[in-house]
Design a protein around this motif. Sequence first.
Motif, short mmCIF file in Angstrom:
data_model
loop_
_atom_site.label_atom_id
_atom_site.label_comp_id
_atom_site.label_asym_id
_atom_site.label_seq_id
_atom_site.Cartn_x
_atom_site.Cartn_y
_atom_site.Cartn_z
N VAL A 149 -7.32 -13.39 6.43
CA VAL A 149 -6.36 -12.29 6.85
C VAL A 149 -6.09 -11.37 5.43
O VAL A 149 -5.78 -12.30 4.58
N SER A 150 -6.24 -10.21 5.18
CA SER A 150 -5.97 -9.66 4.19
C SER A 150 -4.55 -8.62 4.33
O SER A 150 -4.27 -8.59 5.31
N SER A 151 -4.14 -8.40 3.29
CA SER A 151 -2.77 -7.54 3.18
C SER A 151 -3.12 -6.16 3.83
O SER A 151 -2.20 -5.48 4.52
N GLU A 152 -4.52 -5.73 4.22
CA GLU A 152 -4.62 -4.45 4.61
C GLU A 152 -4.77 -4.77 6.08
O GLU A 152 -4.78 -3.45 6.87
N GLY A 153 -4.70 -5.83 6.48
CA GLY A 153 -4.64 -5.77 8.04
C GLY A 153 -6.30 -6.15 8.52
O GLY A 153 -6.31 -6.62 9.67
N ASP A 154 -7.00 -6.49 7.75
CA ASP A 154 -8.42 -6.99 8.12
C ASP A 154 -8.58 -8.60 8.38
O ASP A 154 -7.79 -9.15 7.72
N THR A 155 -9.29 -8.68 9.53
CA THR A 155 -9.28 -10.14 9.73
C THR A 155 -10.83 -10.57 9.99
O THR A 155 -11.73 -9.71 10.40
#
Length: 199
Positions: A149-155
């Motif tokens: 999971v990234s800080s940008e909200g991508d999974t």
Amino acid sequence: LLSSSYTDESGHVSLNFDASGFDSVRVRITAHNKKLYEDVVMVITEGAYIYPVEFEIDDDSSGASAGNGDGRINPFERIELGVLLKNLGVESATGVVGYLSSEDVTLLDSVESFGDFGAGDSLFFPGVFIFDADSIEDGRSLDFTLILVSSEGDTWTSHPTFLAYAPRLIFYDVTIDDPGDKDRFRPLALVGKDRIGLH
């Protein structure tokens, strides 16, 4: 057909083609007298895409691991699992965190912060996850799920599988040494419930 080629000695191949207008492509892999492998691969034209390219089994009894150092998962070993992550996308991903889960082993350290990835970056993280193999039979597939999971909200979710190796005992031979009775033995006799004795 967009592209085709032969793999090198290590099984790697690079295929170059124009992916404009595609959101996925079908990949087919085959060889002489081998079973056809076929799958669909996403075409990434925007955003980041963090992918676990390779895993490392560490059982060398250094650090947190405890094992025989053969690089394989054996019963009752403590494994440090390293991972090589690559950003296959065209944009950066920041604050990437990984969550590992499995019902086949006992996880001791299943969460790791991987940080930031620029487009095309490859970063190796040794021994970031730790688990105990417990009692496992030879040839068993150990299934895991890795969620990034990234800080940008991508999974991004992947499902790595590892093979377990355990000793296999095989009956080979038996020798009866009874010089006082000329190597003869009498029939099996029941000594007690579920117990068999030789006389």
